[in-house]
Design a protein around this motif. Structure first.
Motif, mmCIF file in Angstrom:
data_model
loop_
_atom_site.group_PDB
_atom_site.id
_atom_site.type_symbol
_atom_site.label_atom_id
_atom_site.label_comp_id
_atom_site.label_asym_id
_atom_site.label_seq_id
_atom_site.Cartn_x
_atom_site.Cartn_y
_atom_site.Cartn_z
ATOM 1 N N UNK A 1 10.035 -7.243 -4.342
ATOM 2 C CA UNK A 1 8.785 -6.499 -4.369
ATOM 3 C C UNK A 1 9.153 -5.025 -4.497
ATOM 4 N N UNK A 2 8.901 -4.462 -5.662
ATOM 5 C CA UNK A 2 9.355 -3.098 -5.956
ATOM 6 C C UNK A 2 8.699 -2.092 -5.007
ATOM 7 N N UNK A 3 7.400 -2.250 -4.764
ATOM 8 C CA UNK A 3 6.699 -1.236 -3.971
ATOM 9 C C UNK A 3 7.119 -1.284 -2.501
ATOM 10 N N UNK A 4 7.212 -2.455 -1.902
ATOM 11 C CA UNK A 4 7.644 -2.540 -0.507
ATOM 12 C C UNK A 4 9.059 -1.992 -0.343
ATOM 13 N N UNK A 5 9.921 -2.266 -1.323
ATOM 14 C CA UNK A 5 11.286 -1.745 -1.279
ATOM 15 C C UNK A 5 11.275 -0.215 -1.355
ATOM 16 N N UNK A 6 10.447 0.315 -2.245
ATOM 17 C CA UNK A 6 10.368 1.767 -2.405
ATOM 18 C C UNK A 6 9.761 2.456 -1.190
ATOM 19 N N UNK A 7 8.840 1.787 -0.503
ATOM 20 C CA UNK A 7 8.268 2.394 0.702
ATOM 21 C C UNK A 7 9.362 2.687 1.725
ATOM 22 N N UNK A 8 10.284 1.746 1.903
ATOM 23 C CA UNK A 8 11.405 1.989 2.820
ATOM 24 C C UNK A 8 12.329 3.048 2.240
ATOM 25 N N UNK A 9 12.611 2.937 0.941
ATOM 26 C CA UNK A 9 13.604 3.809 0.325
ATOM 27 C C UNK A 9 13.152 5.245 0.180
ATOM 28 N N UNK A 10 11.830 5.466 0.010
ATOM 29 C CA UNK A 10 11.408 6.808 -0.378
ATOM 30 C C UNK A 10 10.251 7.414 0.419
ATOM 31 N N UNK A 11 9.544 6.639 1.219
ATOM 32 C CA UNK A 11 8.338 7.190 1.845
ATOM 33 C C UNK A 11 8.307 7.085 3.366
ATOM 34 N N UNK A 12 8.740 5.963 3.930
ATOM 35 C CA UNK A 12 8.608 5.798 5.374
ATOM 36 C C UNK A 12 9.388 6.849 6.167
ATOM 37 N N UNK A 13 10.404 7.443 5.573
ATOM 38 C CA UNK A 13 11.163 8.472 6.280
ATOM 39 C C UNK A 13 10.329 9.690 6.620
ATOM 40 N N UNK A 14 9.230 9.913 5.894
ATOM 41 C CA UNK A 14 8.378 11.070 6.161
ATOM 42 C C UNK A 14 7.239 10.736 7.129
ATOM 43 N N UNK A 15 7.202 9.491 7.631
ATOM 44 C CA UNK A 15 6.173 9.076 8.588
ATOM 45 C C UNK A 15 6.781 8.933 9.977
ATOM 46 N N UNK A 16 5.933 8.865 10.991
ATOM 47 C CA UNK A 16 6.417 8.558 12.330
ATOM 48 C C UNK A 16 7.025 7.155 12.318
ATOM 49 N N UNK A 17 8.202 6.962 12.943
ATOM 50 C CA UNK A 17 8.898 5.665 12.829
ATOM 51 C C UNK A 17 8.040 4.461 13.201
ATOM 52 N N UNK A 18 7.311 4.524 14.324
ATOM 53 C CA UNK A 18 6.505 3.371 14.735
ATOM 54 C C UNK A 18 5.357 3.133 13.769
ATOM 55 N N UNK A 19 4.781 4.210 13.251
ATOM 56 C CA UNK A 19 3.698 4.086 12.272
ATOM 57 C C UNK A 19 4.218 3.458 10.987
ATOM 58 N N UNK A 20 5.405 3.890 10.544
ATOM 59 C CA UNK A 20 5.989 3.342 9.320
ATOM 60 C C UNK A 20 6.311 1.866 9.486
ATOM 61 N N UNK A 21 6.910 1.501 10.628
ATOM 62 C CA UNK A 21 7.244 0.099 10.869
ATOM 63 C C UNK A 21 5.985 -0.759 10.895
ATOM 64 N N UNK A 22 4.933 -0.259 11.538
ATOM 65 C CA UNK A 22 3.679 -1.011 11.600
ATOM 66 C C UNK A 22 3.064 -1.160 10.218
ATOM 67 N N UNK A 23 3.211 -0.138 9.376
ATOM 68 C CA UNK A 23 2.675 -0.208 8.022
ATOM 69 C C UNK A 23 3.353 -1.324 7.232
ATOM 70 N N UNK A 24 4.682 -1.401 7.311
ATOM 71 C CA UNK A 24 5.410 -2.439 6.577
ATOM 72 C C UNK A 24 5.045 -3.827 7.092
ATOM 73 N N UNK A 25 5.029 -3.979 8.404
ATOM 74 C CA UNK A 25 4.670 -5.283 8.971
ATOM 75 C C UNK A 25 3.232 -5.645 8.596
#
Length: 744
Positions: free
Chosen positions: A345-369
C-alpha cells in the motif's frame, strides 16, 4: 469465514557501496570510505528497530538487509573501515589541519537539526553559531575545544535513544561539553559495539519466528535495466534512452547468487523473500529469481495497477477503493516455475516514511491503526475464504531522522495499539503465503515493467546525466566482456567494481529528481568503480572518467523532490525547505518581478498540508513597497464544480488570472489573518472555516490543510498567487503559469 486483517511490515535497510575501490578488498587492510552513513545509520537505525519489536512478541515483521550494507557493516565492526568523518573524529583536535577544519564546519551538522541537534544544548549552540555567524566566522573564532566537542557530538547524536541508558552513553550525554580525544575514541568503540549486535540480533529473532530476514540483489541494481535499458520505454514510450543499449541479463543471476550465498553464510538458512531493488520488476527478470530459489518478491501498488490496468483510487479518508485487488498476494506464472508477489500500500507506507514524523507520536500511531481498522471493517463486510494481507513496505532507516527520539515513541505506541487489537495480526510474508497460498494469478508476460516510483524507471534513466552514466557503464561492461580470461575467480577486483557500478544509487542522484550536498561524491564514487574495472584489466582508463558526469551546482527552478514538513514560523529554515519545489521570481518579466520584491517562491506537500514560502527582497515591508494582501486561488482541471472569478478589482483579462477558481484564501500580511472562501452558484464566494497557518518574519510561510480543500488523495489541482492592495489587483506569480500540485 471470519479472518483477522493480516498486516505485513517490510523494513528495507540499504546503503550503497561507499568504499573506494582503490582501498583494496582484504579485511586485513584499511578500507577507505567516502561517506559515514553505514556507521552512523548502523548506530541509530538497524538494531533499535528490531529490539523495540522484540518487546511485543505477538507482532511478526520482515526486515530486508541489502548485501552491500552487510559487507560494509562488517568492515566497520572489524575496525578496518575509515571515512573522512571518522578520521577527523579520531584526530587530536590540536592537530587538525585547515582543510579538516573547513570540512568539519561544513559537514558535521549533516543531520536533521530539529531531532538530532537541537535536543543537545552544546551541539545546538555550535550549530546556531554556524547558521547565524557563518562558516568563515567559525573558522576564525572556534578554538580546539569547540572542534573537539563538535567531533564528539556528531557521533553521539547518531546513537539511538534506545541505548541512552547505557552507563557510558548516559555519562557522555550528561557531560555535554569539554570532550577529550579519549572520549571520542570511546564513543567510536561504542559505535562498533552496537554495530556488532545487528546481524546476530536479526539471526536470533528469525530463529524464534518473530522476524523474517530477506535480501536484495548484491549491490542493489535495477534488474530490469540490467536486462535491457529499453525496458524504460514500457511505462514511458517516448523516453530518451542512452546512446548505447545495456543488455547484460547474465549479470542478474550473478547478483542473485552472491546475495543468496552471503545470506546463507550469515543466517544459517536459505532466504525465502527477495526485495527487488527499488521494487523494480519486469517479465524478463522473473526466471532468474525463480531459478535462484526465491519464493516471493514484493513491489508497489503502482506496478500492480499498471499490470491490471486499474488505477487505485482512494476515498476522502485516504483508504483504497476495491481493496480486495491490492490486499492479496498474487502468483506469477512462468515456464520456469511460479513465484508469489505482494504489492505494498503506497500511501500507508509513505505516511510512515514521510508524514507521521511531523505529528505527535501517539496521534500518528493511532492514525495508522485507524486506517488498518477501517480496512479490517471492509474485510468483514466482504467475507471470503481468502483473507486480506495489507503490505506496508518502506525504507527502514532514513525516515526516523524526522521523528522525535528516532521513532521510539511512535513505534512503541504503534506496537502497543496493534498488540491490543485482536482484529489485526502482524505476520511475516512467508507465514501468510504458507498458510494462505495465492489464488489470483498474473501470467509472466502481463507483469508491468516498473518500480515503486510512479510505476516507471524515470528516476534511474531517461535524463541526460543518467543516460550518460549508463553509456559509461555500457562501455566498461563491454571491455570486461572482451576479457574472457577475467573470471570472478581469476580477477575478482574487476567484477566487484562492475557490481558496485551497477548499483542503483548512482543513477538516483544523477540529473533531475534528487539532490544532496554530496552529489559530487556520489558522482566521483561511480566513476571510481568504473575506473576500477579498467585498472583490474590493465586497460587504459578513459579520460572522460576523470571528469564529473554532470556539473553539481545549486539549481534555480525545480520541482519538489520529496515530502516536506516545515515549521511555520516565518524563519525559512533551510533544512525544512530543502526538498521543496522552487521558482525564482526576481529578474523575470513583469512589474513585481522586475523590482524583485519577491525573490523566490517555494512549495511542497505532505499528507496533511500544502506549504508555500515566499522570500522577499531584504528590507521590504508589507503595506509599503509590498502590497499587503496575498491571495491563493485553486483551480481544479477537468473537474465539474462551482467556480468563480478572482474577487478583486482590475484583474486583467489574461490567462491564468482570468480563469474561474474554486477555493480562495486571502491573507492579510499586516495582521497575518486569513479568510477562506469556496465558490458557489452564480459566481459567488461563500465563507468557509480554515485551519491554515501563516507566519511572517524573515520570509512568509504558510500551510493549508488538505482537509480545508476537501479533496481526496491523488487529486490534481493548480494554484496561483495574486498580490492585491485594498482589494485591487496588483500582480501575480508564477508568471504565465499555475503551480501544479497533486494531493498525495
Amino acid at each position: 469465514m471470519s479472518h483477522p486483517l493480516y498486516v505485513a511490515f517490510i523494513w528495507h535497510q540499504h546503503q550503497p557501496l561507499y568504499k573506494s575501490p582503490d582501498s583494496g578488498v582484504s579485511l586485513s587492510s584499511t578500507q577507505q570510505y567516502k561517506l559515514p552513513w553505514v556507521r552512523l545509520h548502523g548506530t541509530k537505525d538497524y538494531l533499535d528497530l528490531i529490539l523495540i519489536l522484540e518487546q511485543y512478541p505477538k507482532l511478526h515483521q520482515t526486515v530486508n538487509l541489502v548485501p552491500s550494507l552487510i559487507l560494509q557493516l562488517e568492515d566497520y565492526i572489524a575496525g578496518t573501515a575509515f571515512d573522512p568523518y571518522l578520521t577527523a573524529s579520531l584526530t587530536p583536535a590540536e592537530q587538525l589541519t585547515r582543510e579538516q577544519h573547513e570540512f568539519i564546519v561544513q559537514h558535521f551538522f549533516d543531520a536533521n537539526h530539529h531531532t538530532l541537534i537541537d535536543p543537545h544544548p552544546r551541539y545546538a549552540e555550535l550549530y546556531q553559531q554556524r547558521q547565524d555567524k557563518g562558516q568563515t566566522w567559525c573558522l576564525a573564532n572556534w578554538g580546539v575545544q569547540d572542534y573537539s566537542d563538535l567531533l564528539a557530538w556528531h557521533n553521539l547524536a547518531w546513537i539511538d535513544p534506545l541505548f541512552w541508558d547505557d552507563p557510558e552513553i548516559a555519562a557522555w550525554l550528561k557531560q555535554g561539553r569539554n570532550f577529550s580525544l579519549s572520549d571520542r575514541q570511546q564513543i567510536y568503540a561504542k559505535q562498533r559495539q552496537i554495530l556488532s549486535r545487528i546481524i546476530p540480533q536479526h539471526r536470533k529473532m528469525q530463529q524464534t519466528g518473530q522476524l523474517e530476514v530477506t535480501t536484495t540483489p548484491y549491490t542493489h541494481p535495477i534488474m530490469p535495466l540490467l536486462a535491457d535499458t529499453n525496458s524504460g520505454r514500457v511505462a514511458v514510450p517516448n523516453m530518451t534512452l542512452p546512446e548505447y543499449r545495456f543488455q547484460w541479463a547474465e549479470d542478474i543471476p550473478r547478483h542473485l547468487r552472491k546475495a543468496w550465498d552471503m545470506y546463507t553464510e550469515r543466517f544459517g538458512q536459505e532466504p525465502r523473500g527477495l526485495w527487488p531493488s527499488e521494487q523494480s520488476v519486469s517479465p524478463e527478470v522473473l526466471p532468474y529469481i525463480i531459478k535462484q530459489g526465491f519464493k516471493w518478491i514484493c513491489s508497489d501498488e503502482a506496478v500492480l495497477g499498471w499490470t491490471l490496468r486499474h488505477f487505485f483510487h482512494r476515498d476522502g479518508a485516504g483508504n483504497v477503493q476495491q481493496p480486495e485487488m491490492l490486499y492479496r498476494p498474487y502468483r506469477l506464472t512462468t515456464p520456469a516455475g511460479d513465484l508469489a508477489i505482494v504489492f505494498r500500500d503506497h500511501r500507508l507506507s509513505d505516511l510512515i516514511g514521510f508524514t507521521y514524523g511531523s505529528m505527535q507520536p501517539k496521534q500518528a500511531a493511532a492514525n495508522l491503526v485507524g486506517h488498518l481498522q477501517a480496512i479490517a471493517k471492509k474485510q468483514r463486510e466482504n467475507p471470503s475464504e481468502q483473507p486480506w494481507l495489507v503490505t506496508i513496505a518502506l525504507d527502514g532507516e532514513n525516515c526516523w531522522e524526522f521523528y522525535p527520539q528516532d521513532g521510539k515513541l511512535f513505534l512503541e505506541a504503534l506496537y502497543q495499539n496493534l498488540s491490543n487489537d485482536p482484529q489485526l495480526q502482524l505476520v511475516t510474508v512467508s507465514e501468510f503465503i504458507e498458510k494462505f497460498p495465492p489464488t489470483a494469478t498474473i501470467p509472466q508476460e502481463q507483469l508491468h515493467s516498473g518500480s515503486w516510483v510512479d510505476g516507471s524507471f524515470t528516476t534511474w534513466i531517461g535524463d541526460p546525466a543518467k543516460n550518460k552514466a549508463w553509456d559509461y557503464l555500457t562501455q566498461a561492461r563491454a571491455v570486461l566482456a572482451s576479457h574472457p580470461e577475467a573470471t570472478e575467480e581469476t580477477n575478482p577486483a574487476a567484477w566487484e567494481a562492475l557490481y558496485a557500478a551497477e548499483g542503483s544509487d548512482w543513477f538516483w542522484w544523477f540529473g533531475e529528481g534528487h539532490s544532496s550536498n554530496q552529489d559530487a561524491i556520489f558522482d566521483e564514487l561511480f566513476r571510481e568503480h568504473l575506473a576500477g574495472i579498467y585498472k583490474a584489466l590493465n586497460e587504459p582508463v578513459p579520460a572522460y572518467l576523470s571528469q564529473a558526469v554532470e556539473v553539481h551546482e545549486i539549481r534555480a527552478n525545480h520541482l519538489p523532490e520529496s515530502f516536506i514538513h516545515p515549521v511555520i514560523d516565518g524563519r525559512g529554515d533551510e533544512q525544512d525547505w530543502d526538498k521543496a519545489g522552487r521558482i525564482e521570481v526576481g529578474g523575470a518579466r513583469g512589474t513585481m518581478h522586475n523590482s524583485s520584491l519577491i525573490q523566490r517562491l517555494w512549495y511542497g506537500v505532505d499528507h496533511l498540508n500544502f506549504y508555500i514560502r515566499l522570500d522577499f527582497k531584504s528590507g521590504v515591508k508589507p503595506g509599503q513597497e509590498l502590497p499587503p494582501e496575498l491571495n491563493l486561488l485553486w483551480f481544479y482541471p477537468d473537474k465539474t464544480m462551482h467556480n468563480s472569478p478572482i474577487p478583486l478589482k482590475d484583474v486583467p483579462q489574461q490567462a491564468p488570472v482570468n480563469y474561474l477558481y474554486h477555493h480562495h484564501l486571502e491573507i492579510n500580511l499586516l495582521t497575518q489573518s486569513v479568510q477562506f472562501r469556496e465558490a458557489a452558484e452564480d459566481y459567488q464566494w461563500q465563507p468557509r472555516f480554515s485551519r491554515a497557518q501563516v507566519a511572517l518574519d524573515t520570509c512568509l510561510e504558510l500551510s493549508v490543510p488538505w482537509a480545508d480543500l476537501q479533496v481526496p488523495p491523488d487529486y490534481p489541482l493548480r494554484l496561483v498567487l495574486v498580490m492585491a492592495d485594498n482589494g485591487r489587483f496588483s500582480d501575480y506569480l508564477p508568471e504565465n503559469a499555475l503551480i501544479p500540485i497533486e494531493v498525495p
